[in-house]
Design a protein around this motif. Structure first.
Motif, PDB file in Angstrom:
ATOM      1  N   UNK A  85       0.787  -1.156   0.058  1.00  0.00           N
ATOM      2  CA  UNK A  85       0.014  -0.093  -0.052  1.00  0.00           C
ATOM      3  C   UNK A  85       0.849   1.120   0.004  1.00  0.00           C
ATOM      4  N   UNK A  86       1.972   1.137   0.783  1.00  0.00           N
ATOM      5  CA  UNK A  86       2.730   2.397   0.914  1.00  0.00           C
ATOM      6  C   UNK A  86       3.225   2.618  -0.377  1.00  0.00           C
ATOM      7  N   UNK A  87       3.941   1.630  -1.019  1.00  0.00           N
ATOM      8  CA  UNK A  87       4.563   1.790  -2.360  1.00  0.00           C
ATOM      9  C   UNK A  87       3.428   2.217  -3.622  1.00  0.00           C
ATOM     10  N   UNK A  88       2.320   1.916  -3.370  1.00  0.00           N
ATOM     11  CA  UNK A  88       1.292   2.356  -4.554  1.00  0.00           C
ATOM     12  C   UNK A  88       1.099   3.942  -4.219  1.00  0.00           C
ATOM     13  N   UNK A  89       1.020   4.110  -2.786  1.00  0.00           N
ATOM     14  CA  UNK A  89       0.498   5.800  -2.447  1.00  0.00           C
ATOM     15  C   UNK A  89       1.515   6.387  -3.176  1.00  0.00           C
ATOM     16  N   UNK A  90       2.824   6.210  -2.737  1.00  0.00           N
ATOM     17  CA  UNK A  90       4.068   6.917  -2.828  1.00  0.00           C
ATOM     18  C   UNK A  90       4.206   6.946  -4.420  1.00  0.00           C
ATOM     19  N   UNK A  91       3.876   6.038  -5.049  1.00  0.00           N
ATOM     20  CA  UNK A  91       4.071   5.929  -6.689  1.00  0.00           C
ATOM     21  C   UNK A  91       3.352   7.253  -7.398  1.00  0.00           C
ATOM     22  N   UNK A  92       2.036   7.451  -6.593  1.00  0.00           N
ATOM     23  CA  UNK A  92       1.155   8.463  -7.311  1.00  0.00           C
ATOM     24  C   UNK A  92       1.380   9.877  -6.882  1.00  0.00           C
ATOM     25  N   UNK A  93       2.136  10.109  -5.709  1.00  0.00           N
ATOM     26  CA  UNK A  93       2.346  11.408  -5.259  1.00  0.00           C
ATOM     27  C   UNK A  93       3.533  11.919  -5.844  1.00  0.00           C
ATOM     28  N   UNK A  94       3.514  13.570  -5.850  1.00  0.00           N
ATOM     29  CA  UNK A  94       4.787  13.972  -6.820  1.00  0.00           C
ATOM     30  C   UNK A  94       5.955  14.091  -5.643  1.00  0.00           C
ATOM     31  N   UNK A  95       6.500  12.951  -5.460  1.00  0.00           N
ATOM     32  CA  UNK A  95       7.855  12.864  -4.659  1.00  0.00           C
ATOM     33  C   UNK A  95       9.015  13.211  -5.143  1.00  0.00           C
ATOM     34  N   UNK A  96       9.056  13.398  -6.540  1.00  0.00           N
ATOM     35  CA  UNK A  96      10.579  13.777  -7.193  1.00  0.00           C
ATOM     36  C   UNK A  96      10.155  14.412  -8.412  1.00  0.00           C
ATOM     37  N   UNK A  97      11.282  14.893  -9.129  1.00  0.00           N
ATOM     38  CA  UNK A  97      11.046  15.689 -10.306  1.00  0.00           C
ATOM     39  C   UNK A  97      10.280  14.947 -11.437  1.00  0.00           C
ATOM     40  N   UNK A  98      10.570  13.667 -11.743  1.00  0.00           N
ATOM     41  CA  UNK A  98      10.011  13.020 -12.489  1.00  0.00           C
ATOM     42  C   UNK A  98       8.415  12.972 -12.222  1.00  0.00           C
ATOM     43  N   UNK A  99       7.965  12.707 -11.215  1.00  0.00           N
ATOM     44  CA  UNK A  99       6.380  12.684 -10.772  1.00  0.00           C
ATOM     45  C   UNK A  99       6.109  14.030 -10.807  1.00  0.00           C
ATOM     46  N   UNK A 100       6.647  14.997 -10.476  1.00  0.00           N
ATOM     47  CA  UNK A 100       6.259  16.418 -10.586  1.00  0.00           C
ATOM     48  C   UNK A 100       5.695  16.781 -11.977  1.00  0.00           C
ATOM     49  N   UNK A 101       6.858  16.427 -12.810  1.00  0.00           N
ATOM     50  CA  UNK A 101       6.634  16.463 -14.260  1.00  0.00           C
ATOM     51  C   UNK A 101       5.460  15.751 -14.843  1.00  0.00           C
ATOM     52  N   UNK A 102       5.558  14.568 -14.500  1.00  0.00           N
ATOM     53  CA  UNK A 102       4.262  13.746 -14.997  1.00  0.00           C
ATOM     54  C   UNK A 102       2.949  14.341 -14.699  1.00  0.00           C
ATOM     55  N   UNK A 103       2.871  14.967 -13.338  1.00  0.00           N
ATOM     56  CA  UNK A 103       1.625  15.627 -12.956  1.00  0.00           C
ATOM     57  C   UNK A 103       1.243  16.750 -13.678  1.00  0.00           C
ATOM     58  N   UNK A 104       2.332  17.598 -14.233  1.00  0.00           N
ATOM     59  CA  UNK A 104       2.043  18.565 -15.018  1.00  0.00           C
ATOM     60  C   UNK A 104       1.416  18.159 -16.305  1.00  0.00           C
ATOM     61  N   UNK A 105       1.984  16.979 -16.813  1.00  0.00           N
ATOM     62  CA  UNK A 105       1.301  16.460 -18.268  1.00  0.00           C
ATOM     63  C   UNK A 105       0.096  15.899 -17.860  1.00  0.00           C
TER      64      UNK A 105
END
Length: 196
Positions: A85-105
């Motif tokens: 569960x922790x892994x899945x939740x962290x995978x969807x949060x903007x916790x690094x540059x890649x995920x912040x950029x993915x959120x923007x897209x």
């Protein structure tokens, strides 16, 4: 001998260019002309792969959603339900540059999908699948033999989705990652209070 062209690879390259342009300048920056220029294609070449911008948008949308699903599935199989569960939740949060950029897209494409029923249906399906997966993970992590439809499980899945979507929206205003500690603290609280 004529050069052999990998058309699937070309499509992936075009989608990557579209994502890059959206990250840099929002949805409006990813015009057919700017994609052609950035990809280094001749003007008419793009139409061989995508007939119009909507087709590129749909492929980009699907690519981002697939990357999110890959992030959740990445790594060694986690056997502990709480860690899964922790892994899945962290995978969807903007916790690094890649995920912040993915959120923007994703958010730029999400906004565009409001006027495109095909994209809206695709995103609704993604949200439905994500909620189901979260509910399964939460039920397993709570270890009480609850169904995925149990009120406590469904409520917690809705909360996680709302917080995650909100965090991704907020990350647009804080692309430097200033809110990452808050998001990590949220995950810690979620895990600590999971049985409540």
């Amino acid at each position: 001998m004529p050069k052999v062209i990998d058309h699937d690879q070309r499509r992936r390259e075009i989608v990557a260019v579209a994502k890059k342009l959206i990250i840099q300048g929002g949805f409006e920056a990813a015009t057919m002309r700017s994609i052609v220029a950035e990809a280094g294609f001749a003007n008419g070449a793009l139409k061989r792969y995508f007939p119009n911008k909507d087709a590129i948008v749909a492929a980009t949308f699907q690519s981002v959603l697939a990357e999110m699903n890959e992030k959740m599935s990445a790594g060694d199989p986690v056997t502990d339900p709480r860690e899964a569960l922790r892994h899945d939740v962290e995978a969807t949060l903007p916790l690094d540059r890649y995920r912040i950029d993915s959120a923007r897209v994703l958010l730029a494409l999400w906004e565009h999908s409001v006027a495109n029923e095909e994209l809206a249906a695709l995103y609704r399906e993604h949200l439905h699948d994500w909620r189901r997966r979260l509910a399964e993970r939460i039920a397993a992590a709570r270890g009480k033999g609850e169904s995925v439809d149990a009120p406590a499980v469904a409520e917690r899945a809705g909360e996680v989705m709302s917080v995650t979507i909100g965090a991704n929206v907020t990350s647009l205003m804080f692309p430097d990652g200033a809110l990452i500690p808050e998001y990590r603290a949220y995950v810690d609280r979620l895990m600590r209070d999971l049985d409540d």
